[in-house]
Write an enzyme that holds these catalytic residues in place. Structure first.
Site, PDB file in Angstrom:
ATOM      1  N   HIS A 145       0.854  -1.192   0.000  1.00 53.95           N
ATOM      2  CA  HIS A 145       0.000   0.000   0.000  1.00 53.95           C
ATOM      3  C   HIS A 145       0.883   1.232   0.000  1.00 53.95           C
ATOM      4  O   HIS A 145       2.112   1.140  -0.097  1.00 53.95           O
ATOM      5  CB  HIS A 145      -1.041  -0.019   1.117  1.00 53.95           C
TER       6      HIS A 145
ATOM      7  N   HIS B 125       4.013   1.363   2.321  1.00 52.89           N
ATOM      8  CA  HIS B 125       5.190   0.601   1.881  1.00 52.89           C
ATOM      9  C   HIS B 125       5.880   1.336   0.729  1.00 52.89           C
ATOM     10  O   HIS B 125       7.100   1.451   0.680  1.00 52.89           O
ATOM     11  CB  HIS B 125       4.793  -0.805   1.406  1.00 52.89           C
TER      12      HIS B 125
ATOM     13  N   CYS C 276       0.181 -13.517  20.973  1.00 50.66           N
ATOM     14  CA  CYS C 276      -0.753 -13.171  19.898  1.00 50.66           C
ATOM     15  C   CYS C 276      -0.258 -13.820  18.610  1.00 50.66           C
ATOM     16  O   CYS C 276       0.864 -13.550  18.155  1.00 50.66           O
ATOM     17  CB  CYS C 276      -0.859 -11.650  19.713  1.00 50.66           C
TER      18      CYS C 276
ATOM     19  N   CYS D 297       0.467 -11.347  15.739  1.00 44.92           N
ATOM     20  CA  CYS D 297       1.739 -10.591  15.825  1.00 44.92           C
ATOM     21  C   CYS D 297       2.943 -11.525  15.875  1.00 44.92           C
ATOM     22  O   CYS D 297       4.081 -11.071  15.758  1.00 44.92           O
ATOM     23  CB  CYS D 297       1.792  -9.748  17.097  1.00 44.92           C
TER      24      CYS D 297
ATOM     25  N   CYS E 156      -5.343  -7.844  21.820  1.00 48.20           N
ATOM     26  CA  CYS E 156      -4.208  -7.282  21.081  1.00 48.20           C
ATOM     27  C   CYS E 156      -4.724  -6.068  20.313  1.00 48.20           C
ATOM     28  O   CYS E 156      -5.718  -6.173  19.578  1.00 48.20           O
ATOM     29  CB  CYS E 156      -3.655  -8.322  20.110  1.00 48.20           C
TER      30      CYS E 156
ATOM     31  N   HIS F 277      -4.845  -6.741  16.431  1.00 45.69           N
ATOM     32  CA  HIS F 277      -5.677  -7.811  15.859  1.00 45.69           C
ATOM     33  C   HIS F 277      -7.034  -7.974  16.532  1.00 45.69           C
ATOM     34  O   HIS F 277      -7.873  -8.738  16.061  1.00 45.69           O
ATOM     35  CB  HIS F 277      -4.900  -9.142  15.883  1.00 45.69           C
TER      36      HIS F 277
ATOM     37  N   LYS G  43      -5.880   5.337  10.327  1.00 43.51           N
ATOM     38  CA  LYS G  43      -4.940   4.317   9.882  1.00 43.51           C
ATOM     39  C   LYS G  43      -5.535   3.635   8.646  1.00 43.51           C
ATOM     40  O   LYS G  43      -6.739   3.365   8.611  1.00 43.51           O
ATOM     41  CB  LYS G  43      -4.791   3.297  11.026  1.00 43.51           C
TER      42      LYS G  43
ATOM     43  N   LYS H  20      -8.409  -2.082   5.562  1.00 45.62           N
ATOM     44  CA  LYS H  20      -9.375  -2.612   4.587  1.00 45.62           C
ATOM     45  C   LYS H  20     -10.800  -2.407   5.080  1.00 45.62           C
ATOM     46  O   LYS H  20     -11.701  -2.110   4.307  1.00 45.62           O
ATOM     47  CB  LYS H  20      -9.112  -4.108   4.369  1.00 45.62           C
TER      48      LYS H  20
HETATM   49  N1  MSP Z   1       8.723  -7.654   7.930  1.00 46.40           N
HETATM   50  C1  MSP Z   1       8.797  -6.607   8.871  1.00 46.40           C
HETATM   51  C2  MSP Z   1      10.086  -5.826   8.722  1.00 46.40           C
HETATM   52  C3  MSP Z   1      11.336  -6.620   8.830  1.00 46.40           C
HETATM   53  S1  MSP Z   1      12.734  -5.656   8.490  1.00 46.40           S
HETATM   54  C4  MSP Z   1      13.996  -6.591   8.923  1.00 46.40           C
HETATM   55  C5  MSP Z   1       7.627  -5.665   8.675  1.00 46.40           C
HETATM   56  N2  MSP Z   1       7.033  -5.688   7.485  1.00 46.40           N
HETATM   57  S2  MSP Z   1       5.776  -4.777   7.026  1.00 46.40           S
HETATM   58  O1  MSP Z   1       5.329  -5.298   5.757  1.00 46.40           O
HETATM   59  O2  MSP Z   1       4.815  -4.706   8.059  1.00 46.40           O
HETATM   60  O3  MSP Z   1       6.389  -3.377   6.702  1.00 46.40           O
HETATM   61  C6  MSP Z   1       6.609  -2.446   7.694  1.00 46.40           C
HETATM   62  C7  MSP Z   1       7.129  -1.176   7.082  1.00 46.40           C
HETATM   63  O4  MSP Z   1       6.261  -0.735   6.027  1.00 46.40           O
HETATM   64  C8  MSP Z   1       7.130  -0.028   8.053  1.00 46.40           C
HETATM   65  O5  MSP Z   1       8.243  -0.020   8.888  1.00 46.40           O
HETATM   66  C9  MSP Z   1       7.142   1.140   7.090  1.00 46.40           C
HETATM   67  O6  MSP Z   1       8.416   1.271   6.527  1.00 46.40           O
HETATM   68  C10 MSP Z   1       6.171   0.666   6.024  1.00 46.40           C
HETATM   69  N3  MSP Z   1       4.789   1.012   6.369  1.00 46.40           N
HETATM   70  C11 MSP Z   1       3.757   0.178   6.607  1.00 46.40           C
HETATM   71  N4  MSP Z   1       2.631   0.903   6.860  1.00 46.40           N
HETATM   72  C12 MSP Z   1       2.913   2.204   6.774  1.00 46.40           C
HETATM   73  C13 MSP Z   1       2.176   3.390   6.872  1.00 46.40           C
HETATM   74  N5  MSP Z   1       0.886   3.420   7.115  1.00 46.40           N
HETATM   75  N6  MSP Z   1       2.859   4.540   6.702  1.00 46.40           N
HETATM   76  C14 MSP Z   1       4.196   4.606   6.426  1.00 46.40           C
HETATM   77  N7  MSP Z   1       4.900   3.492   6.332  1.00 46.40           N
HETATM   78  C15 MSP Z   1       4.317   2.291   6.514  1.00 46.40           C
HETATM   79  O7  MSP Z   1       7.326  -4.937   9.598  1.00 46.40           O
END
Ligand code: MSP
Length: 497
Positions: A18, A21, A127, A130, A145, A148, A304, A307
């Site tokens: 999204h 990311h 959890c 998580c 949690c 979740h 936030k 979905k």
């Molecule tokens: N897999 C772990 C990270 C392991 S790194 C060794 C993880 N993955 S995640 O898919 O949940 O991605 C997290 C990262 O995605 C966040 O740290 C951030 O960089 C990005 N984001 C996810 N949601 C976000 C927002 N709503 N806003 C900004 N960045 C976001 O955690």
């Protein structure tokens, strides 16, 4: 040449990317391009996918898919997004990559040899969503949690534990003295406050009955290595740690030990990166990363992205909707991606939470790109083409001397301020055009009029140069037009109605 490593977190291979990311990855790509083009340094940009963990296995099962096929779907989606966004990674690592598994096992064995792993029976609230144990403090007032909204299960198992508590002093010194520099500063304070409560040892494995999808603990197949100590290791796998990486040409010492290592992430995973990770590295006898940039989380319409609320912004859909204008633009399909990059970099501060809506996107597109930059390029180059004759030179500029404010913002990762700086120059050119009216002056005083146009041509070139890390294709197209001294046949940014 100075080596840089710029990393994004590796994203869970359990959902489509999204806007959040996409933001981290665009930010990383921008910083990495900046280091290459402006600082003339080598930059290795690393991103990829976190593919182990029970949650992923269960989601695959729910879709009746083999786990590798399930994961592959998201790999394809992320790679397609990167291609669209012009995100230039040097490696897209996957935790299922063979070299990564080798490195994780070798890391495990070394930490064991250092005496930092021990077995202990543990019972606690767990959890499943998580994949972690929770304390009372982590739960809502109803005992759920918060992420979740389910009640944790009570899990009793024998796990391997890592002696994190042993590294309390090392970590405090590392962070408080900026040997590991955390940006922004207030995140560093939050971490130090958290550490003041005392660090506890952390579990480093799960029973393979609870977590079967992962890398088995060497010499103990009753246990699977916990996802975080698998995932974090990706950063050194990619740098050819122990000469075990796929790319043997990479020199681990040069990139990791002597280079500038910068991890980018959202605040949600800072603790893992700033506390667990440097302690693991210390146990291995490897230096800590040099810098962590923690950006905020992006909400949509103040909430936030979720979905259930229906406010998740799909970056591909945004890019495609702006690309509906591509046939009328000289940028063609790069219009959508460069706009998306511009929008997130300009609209979201890398230091705090930010909000994004589709309405705000449209507003910024029309104001800054269609009316602002696009219009300026058209007007300036129309006049230059008409009055300056045939040219094939680039104006001479000295960015290092004249645009220190921009460079300083970029060097402190304040990408939003740097982006604003460029658009301030766009505004200044507009004002110059309005107040000096070179189109009138040239008719009465040709030399003076030409001088004014040369000035605008030079300013436009600076704008194009500075834009490179943000909007790579727009930067290139404007530079080509300046070199040919031609106004674009089609606008860069037609209006979005
Ligand atoms: N897999 C772990 C990270 C392991 S790194 C060794 C993880 N993955 S995640 O898919 O949940 O991605 C997290 C990262 O995605 C966040 O740290 C951030 O960089 C990005 N984001 C996810 N949601 C976000 C927002 N709503 N806003 C900004 N960045 C976001 O955690």
């Amino acid at each position: 040449m100075k080596k840089n490593l710029v990393t994004t977190p590796i994203y869970y291979a359990s959902g489509s990317p999204h806007l959040g990311h996409a933001y981290t990855s665009v930010l990383g790509d921008t910083i990495s391009r900046y280091k290459q083009v402006f600082e003339k340094e080598d930059s290795f940009f690393l991103t990829g996918m976190d593919e182990h963990g029970q949650k992923i296995l269960e989601k695959a099962k729910a879709e009746n898919l083999d786990v590798m096929d399930f994961i592959q779907k998201f790999n394809t989606e992320y790679k397609a997004l990167y291609k669209k966004l012009n995100v230039n990674y040097d490696r897209f690592i996957r935790t299922t990559d063979k070299d990564h598994e080798e490195v994780v096992k070798s890391v495990w064995n070394k930490i064991l040899e250092s005496g930092d792993l021990y077995e202990k029976e543990y019972s606690g609230m767990y959890c499943v969503g998580c994949e972690s144990f929770k304390t009372e403090k982590d739960l809502t007032s109803e005992g759920l949690c918060p992420d979740h909204l389910v009640k944790p299960i009570i899990l009793t198992e024998k796990n391997w534990f890592f002696k994190l508590s042993k590294y309390q002093e090392y970590l405090t010194d590392l962070i408080s003295t900026n040997k590991l520099k955390i940006t922004p500063e207030y995140r560093k304070k939050e971490l130090l406050n958290f550490m003041d409560e005392g660090l506890r040892d952390i579990s480093f494995s799960r029973s393979s009955k609870v977590m079967s999808w992962g890398i088995p603990v060497p010499n103990d197949d009753t246990q699977t290595i916990y996802v975080w100590c698998d995932a974090l290791v990706n950063y050194i796998t990619a740098c050819n740690y122990g000469n075990l990486g796929v790319d043997k040409s990479l020199n681990f010492k040069e990139i990791w030990e002597d280079g500038n290592t910068l991890h980018l992430m959202g605040k949600d995973i800072l603790k893992f990166h700033a506390i667990y990770w440097p302690a693991m590295l210390k146990s291995l006898g490897v230096s800590a990363p040099k810098e962590i940039l923690v950006h905020g989380l992006i909400t949509s319409g103040g909430q936030k992205m979720s979905k259930t609320i229906g406010n998740v912004i799909d970056p591909i859909a945004v890019i495609d909707s702006y690309n509906a204008l591509a046939v009328n633009s000289i940028l063609e399909e790069a219009l959508g991606s460069d706009f998306f990059r511009y929008f997130v970099l300009k609209n979201v501060s890398p230091f705090s939470d930010g909000d994004v809506t589709l309405e705000r996107m449209k507003e910024l597109y029309n104001a800054d790109l269609a009316n602002g930059l696009g219009n300026l390029v058209n007007r300036t180059l129309r006049l230059c083409e008409k009055y300056l004759g045939s040219r094939s030179d680039f104006p001479k500029v000295n960015l290092q001397k004249d645009h220190i404010e921009f460079l300083e913002s970029m060097n402190s990762h304040d990408v939003m301020t740097a982006c604003n700086y460029i658009f301030k120059l766009v505004n200044e050119c507009d004002l110059y055009m309005q107040s000096n009216e070179p189109f009138k002056v040239i008719k009465v005083d040709e030399a003076k009029g030409k001088e004014m146009l040369e000035h605008l041509r030079g300013q436009l070139f600076i704008i194009a140069e500075l834009l490179h890390p943000f909007m790579p294709r727009t930067s290139e197209v404007i530079k080509n037009l300046i070199k040919e001294n031609k106004m674009p046949e089609k606008p860069l940014f037609p209006r979005y109605e």
